[in-house]
Design an enzyme around this catalytic site. Sequence first.
Site, PDB file in Angstrom:
ATOM      1  N   HIS A 367      23.254  -3.565 -10.359  1.00 42.78           N
ATOM      2  CA  HIS A 367      22.092  -5.149 -10.373  1.00 42.78           C
ATOM      3  C   HIS A 367      23.140  -5.851 -10.754  1.00 42.78           C
ATOM      4  O   HIS A 367      23.862  -6.197 -11.433  1.00 42.78           O
ATOM      5  CB  HIS A 367      21.013  -4.133 -11.136  1.00 42.78           C
ATOM      6  CG  HIS A 367      20.931  -4.791 -13.122  1.00 42.78           C
ATOM      7  ND1 HIS A 367      20.188  -5.379 -13.247  1.00 42.78           N
ATOM      8  CD2 HIS A 367      21.765  -3.756 -13.626  1.00 42.78           C
ATOM      9  CE1 HIS A 367      20.783  -5.216 -14.845  1.00 42.78           C
ATOM     10  NE2 HIS A 367      20.937  -4.311 -14.586  1.00 42.78           N
ATOM     11  N   ASP A 377      24.904  -7.383 -19.520  1.00 41.00           N
ATOM     12  CA  ASP A 377      23.922  -6.352 -19.023  1.00 41.00           C
ATOM     13  C   ASP A 377      23.765  -7.527 -17.679  1.00 41.00           C
ATOM     14  O   ASP A 377      23.002  -8.375 -17.958  1.00 41.00           O
ATOM     15  CB  ASP A 377      23.119  -5.962 -19.383  1.00 41.00           C
ATOM     16  CG  ASP A 377      22.466  -5.109 -18.990  1.00 41.00           C
ATOM     17  OD1 ASP A 377      22.181  -5.270 -17.340  1.00 41.00           O
ATOM     18  OD2 ASP A 377      21.095  -4.852 -19.593  1.00 41.00           O
ATOM     19  N   GLU A 414      16.015  -5.352 -11.889  1.00 40.86           N
ATOM     20  CA  GLU A 414      16.677  -3.384 -12.278  1.00 40.86           C
ATOM     21  C   GLU A 414      15.820  -3.700 -13.714  1.00 40.86           C
ATOM     22  O   GLU A 414      14.858  -2.830 -13.854  1.00 40.86           O
ATOM     23  CB  GLU A 414      18.360  -3.332 -12.714  1.00 40.86           C
ATOM     24  CG  GLU A 414      18.528  -1.923 -13.210  1.00 40.86           C
ATOM     25  CD  GLU A 414      18.659  -2.288 -14.965  1.00 40.86           C
ATOM     26  OE1 GLU A 414      19.002  -0.904 -15.480  1.00 40.86           O
ATOM     27  OE2 GLU A 414      18.258  -3.210 -15.767  1.00 40.86           O
TER      28      GLU A 414
END
Length: 725
Positions: A367, A377, A414
């Site tokens: 993502h 992340d 996500e």
Amino acid sequence: METRMDTSSVDKTPLLDRTATGAPSARRLSAGVLLILLLLLGLTASPPSKATYHSLFLSLGDNATAARHLLALTRSPHVAGTPANADAASYVRSALSAASFPAHVASYDVLLSYPVLRSLALSPSPPPSSAPATAFRLVQEIYPGVPYADAAAEALPAFHAYARSGSAAGPAVYANYGRVEDFANLRAMGVNVTGAVVLARYGKIYRGEIVSNAAAAGAAAAVVYTDSKDYSGDRWFPDGPGMPPSGVQAGSTYRGIGDPTTPGWPSSAGCERLSAAEVATSGMTPGIPSLPVSARDGEAIQRSIGGQAAPHDWQGGEGAPVYRLGPGPGFLNLTYIGNETLATIENVCAMIEGEDEPDRYVILGNHRDAWTFGAVDPNSGTAALLEIAQRLGKLQKRGWRPRRTIVFCNWDAEEYGLIGSTEWVEENKEMLASRAIAYLNVDCAVGGPGFHASTTPQLDEIIKQATKKVQDPDNFSQMVYDSWVNSNDSKLIGRLGGRGTDFAAFVQHIGVPSVDLSFGGGYPVYHSLYDDFVWMQKFGDPLFHRHVAAASIWGLVALTLADDEFLPFNYISYALELQGSTKTLEDEVLGMPVTFTPLYRSIEELEKAATNIDKEKKALELEVGLVGRRKDPLKVRELNDRLMMAERAFTDREGLFHREWYKHLIYGPSLHDDYGSNSFPGIDDAIQKAKSLNISDSWRFVQHEVWRAARVVTQASRVLHGKLT
Ligand SMILES: *[C@@H]1O[C@H](CO)[C@@H](O)[C@H](O)[C@H]1NC(C)=O
Ligand SMILES: *[C@@H]1O[C@H](CO)[C@@H](O)[C@H](O)[C@H]1NC(C)=O
Ligand SMILES: *[C@@H]1O[C@H](CO)[C@@H](O)[C@H](O)[C@H]1NC(C)=O
Ligand SMILES: *[C@@H]1O[C@H](CO)[C@@H](O)[C@H](O)[C@H]1NC(C)=O
Ligand SMILES: *[C@@H]1O[C@H](CO)[C@@H](O)[C@H](O)[C@H]1NC(C)=O
Ligand SMILES: *[C@@H]1O[C@H](CO)[C@@H](O)[C@H](O)[C@H]1NC(C)=O
């Protein structure tokens, strides 16, 4: 594996094509002469073998490329649905196109959630109190010298997506990690949570569960903080990798999957949708307001709480005050107003069409959307994906074409609830169910040292093989495999039962064999303002060698699945894994009126079927050794289809009890922990329920769930056998 690849390329030499049509002169040659001839031809006339291309792929890894992509992707915060994330989508699209894979955007309008107003005030005692309330600033500090000071100001204030809007005030109660058992302990210790504002710490379960557990216990609101014991270490950013005292972990509290307005179907233009009121009463969003706060603010609240001391394992680290349970006297007053609105999200997809089997898909997914800068992340994964694309572009220029189609997917939203991947899987459900070979997910490619993998078990072996060919980024004199097996992980390979990232729809909704890979496990600045390029460069991956290793393993697994003539799926390891999981469940209910014999029996059948298909595969491979015979491509394809479809057989139309979207009866989330990864979630949930009720009907229900699991396992062996009864 090497020999398999070699035969598949020899297969395409002109000589073999002639012998296949029965050229008599070739038949008369002795086998030895023919072999030499074949080898000579193989060395001089045929294009490089797939194995040669795969080695070339490994040698093309480039840390500077990965670093450059990461820097470009993390220049500003890019939450789903914002212009900054649309810019990031354009970047990914043009990077894929530059690597010669034309990319397109699959967009959806979905319900996203943004903060409008947040306030939190603490009074030392309940009203009417003479002492004034202190309002928390709720701001993450920007450090001098951080090159992103200006961009950091663009970050959304830390919040809980889909939290209930409203105000609530009440005495503070401390609830440890907010698990079901923590609230049960509070009850047992006589602490009244009704009407209180719960203070819980992050770290053991999904934050959406923390808030809904608090609501179920009667709390008026929840505040979730980062305990420095769990996240800060001795040194924090920018001096060390730890979470700074003002750092806050943002994140979603949605407990569903995909767009909340389209549960189970794609959010395509003009589609049917639930109303805002229906979403609010779906039980998938928490019923009380909540806010995430920093270690510093959480500790200030801890100091205001009196009453009995919390148990030993509820306490903080060195230097922390003694944690007490409350309620009060500290009194919290919280307001959260969120804006829930339909916003456009964009999945960026690109394909390399397969030469021989264009209708078989090997899908790589990661993502793009991030709560802040997203260096770990998820954009370490995006950087790795783009680095793979660049290497494959170079392979194509040297004549390589995959046997099967390779698909790149860069998902959106996500963070809100696996929305981009779930909508895409729902939209392409039947196509994927009939054509997808495997889904290979990488979310955070790098958060630190140490390789981690989770898989559906028929892919265990291929992951191990890949790690044996990629250098350990932290010690070039060994392979990733060597450090991986010597790591202290009690379980080398994890499973895909949780719903922590984008593999969920692929595995749990339609049953596509999948993997999820990363370097580094949890990392302390997770979902905070400090997950930026500087953190990555200083602490996560100073030389970007881990990015390259992640890309190499991910890409090599994709190449093997896309190029090997026979799919390297091993269902024997699946059967062994299921035996172990069944034993674990059986041990939990010793002496209860439940038998696991039906499940054990079906697993034995699976093991036999797996052994048989391996033999068939070997026999088919050998056929090419016999002079004048060529493997029948339809036979190979039929065998591969059985290997591909066996995983689908673990899904059941009716799905898990009361959670019908989850069709896979072996891997799915457990009821009380969405991050958890139990096997046989239906049986497990039934056992937990039966243990608390302990009536014969509830044990009969456990038995029913055992039978259901046994039936899907039996279906999988039938698919592997490939014969009608
Ligand atoms: C718990 O607290 C609430 C709110 O203060 C109160 O209404 C309720 O009676 C209390 N329950 C018990 C068992 O003390
Ligand atoms: C909570 O704070 C708001 C203002 O922020 C105030 O209007 C309200 O009276 C407070 N509630 C309680 C119970 O103290
Ligand atoms: C909510 O978001 C929409 C879309 O971004 C915006 O038009 C609207 O003004 C926002 N409402 C509030 C109260 O912020
Ligand atoms: C690096 O790997 C080699 C070979 O496995 C090993 O002997 C050596 O101790 C490792 N070095 C470090 C620093 O771990
Ligand atoms: C494994 O644990 C031991 C002892 O706790 C530690 O010294 C060692 O560094 C650990 N190894 C790895 C690879 O994490
Ligand atoms: C890439 O690796 C080389 C060799 O270890 C190193 O000198 C270089 O600084 C690295 N590049 C980046 C961008 O980290």
